[in-house]
Design an enzyme around this catalytic site. Sequence first.
Site, PDB file in Angstrom:
ATOM      1  N   THR A 103       0.829  -1.221   0.000  1.00  0.00           N
ATOM      2  CA  THR A 103       0.000   0.000   0.000  1.00  0.00           C
ATOM      3  C   THR A 103       0.855   1.259   0.000  1.00  0.00           C
ATOM      4  O   THR A 103       0.453   2.277  -0.555  1.00  0.00           O
ATOM      5  CB  THR A 103      -0.920  -0.020   1.257  1.00  0.00           C
ATOM      6  OG1 THR A 103      -1.761  -1.151   1.147  1.00  0.00           O
ATOM      7  CG2 THR A 103      -1.761   1.217   1.376  1.00  0.00           C
ATOM      8  N   SER A 117       1.604  -7.481  -0.999  1.00  0.00           N
ATOM      9  CA  SER A 117       2.307  -8.513  -0.218  1.00  0.00           C
ATOM     10  C   SER A 117       1.578  -9.860  -0.148  1.00  0.00           C
ATOM     11  O   SER A 117       2.242 -10.876   0.094  1.00  0.00           O
ATOM     12  CB  SER A 117       2.709  -7.997   1.160  1.00  0.00           C
ATOM     13  OG  SER A 117       1.627  -7.921   2.027  1.00  0.00           O
ATOM     14  N   THR A 128       1.756  -4.580   4.188  1.00  0.00           N
ATOM     15  CA  THR A 128       1.579  -4.948   5.602  1.00  0.00           C
ATOM     16  C   THR A 128       1.071  -6.386   5.789  1.00  0.00           C
ATOM     17  O   THR A 128       1.288  -6.980   6.840  1.00  0.00           O
ATOM     18  CB  THR A 128       0.590  -3.996   6.316  1.00  0.00           C
ATOM     19  OG1 THR A 128      -0.642  -4.000   5.595  1.00  0.00           O
ATOM     20  CG2 THR A 128       1.126  -2.589   6.406  1.00  0.00           C
ATOM     21  N   ASP A 129       0.384  -6.929   4.769  1.00  0.00           N
ATOM     22  CA  ASP A 129      -0.291  -8.228   4.973  1.00  0.00           C
ATOM     23  C   ASP A 129       0.668  -9.362   5.327  1.00  0.00           C
ATOM     24  O   ASP A 129       0.351 -10.199   6.181  1.00  0.00           O
ATOM     25  CB  ASP A 129      -1.094  -8.617   3.729  1.00  0.00           C
ATOM     26  CG  ASP A 129      -2.317  -7.729   3.511  1.00  0.00           C
ATOM     27  OD1 ASP A 129      -2.669  -6.965   4.431  1.00  0.00           O
ATOM     28  OD2 ASP A 129      -2.908  -7.792   2.424  1.00  0.00           O
TER      29      ASP A 129
HETATM   30  N1  ASP Z   1      -2.824  -5.395   0.931  1.00  0.00           N
HETATM   31  C1  ASP Z   1      -1.677  -4.553   1.141  1.00  0.00           C
HETATM   32  C2  ASP Z   1      -0.401  -5.360   0.982  1.00  0.00           C
HETATM   33  O1  ASP Z   1      -0.035  -6.074   1.887  1.00  0.00           O
HETATM   34  C3  ASP Z   1      -1.748  -3.992   2.513  1.00  0.00           C
HETATM   35  C4  ASP Z   1      -0.682  -3.007   2.851  1.00  0.00           C
HETATM   36  O2  ASP Z   1       0.358  -2.891   2.264  1.00  0.00           O
HETATM   37  O3  ASP Z   1      -0.902  -2.285   3.845  1.00  0.00           O
HETATM   38  O4  ASP Z   1       0.216  -5.279  -0.040  1.00  0.00           O
END
Ligand code: ASP
Length: 324
Positions: free
Chosen positions: A12, A53, A86-87
């Site tokens: 993100t 991710s 973050t995932d």
């Molecule tokens: N769905 C996103 C990812 O992990 C979430 C993020 O980056 O906060 O790529």
Amino acid sequence: MKKILVLSTGGTIEMLPGNGGITIGSVSGMDVSGIQALPGADVSIQKYLSLPSPHITPSIMADIANELRKLELSREYDGVVVTHGTDTLEETAFMADLHLEGFLPVVFTAAMRSSSELGVDGPRNIRSAVRVACTETQNLGVTVVLNDEIHAAGRVTKTCTSNVSSFDSPGYGPLGFVDDDRVIYHRRPIWRVNLPDQGSLVLEERVGLVRTAAGFGHDLIDFLVEADYKGIVVEAFGRGNVHPATADAMERAVKSGVVVILTSRCHEGRVLDVYAYPGGGVDLKRRGVLFAGDMAGNKIRLFLMACLGRKLQRDQIQQMLSAL
Ligand code: ASP
């Protein structure tokens, strides 16, 4: 002047609006204005990957860990910041922590909000991560910095789907904080799950994770054995107990040569052989199941992939787990 490399991998933090939501595009939306004039830091930015991710597999995580190890050995930089979605960030950070010696500060960061949203957190998170990379001299291992908190890679987890304070280390808390005037370190982990260096990290990817739910688990374990999985991590109930049918399936797996490791679906606390009823920890230990202390299932699965990739035998793995 500290020489810092920012290695971007997606998430993100670099997403922009598109396709009816936010998405990865050909142009990176990563706002790096916060690190351009950071006193004491000479920062360069390099794109390594650009993936959401959930698309980052263990083998890509191993590639990232191997790249970081090369950077560690080259001694070219004083610190490295990895930007990531973050995932699955906690898994890639843990994989790197398994593999790195730890003398090079490696700091993972991310954003819960894209740069198109109000109250975007990415620019501040990168800035804080660079500040940690510049000041970390405690051999903390790989760290994760979001929302001005510093967490150990082995303990941190994403706890909330949306809040900027999502990253936490249940039962342990942060190692320190990033404040306006300085970075404050409160504690250092006295041990890390770390595999002694033996060249490149190679994984056995056929390692599954089964989270038990009431009356559920045994079918999936049998399925994984039939599918030729070499390792299975079972997230059991509470102190490390399962239904007797699940215990039978775990024993069948052990007898067919699969390494079976027990962890708990609780957020905190160790698994231990306390209960002697069928399916309790005492029974599972007798049936040849290994115990993973208080390590999270998704992380101990990566550890097992690395152990089996290195051709470590069950006894050697058991020996390493005995420290947990
Ligand atoms: N769905 C996103 C990812 O992990 C979430 C993020 O980056 O906060 O790529």
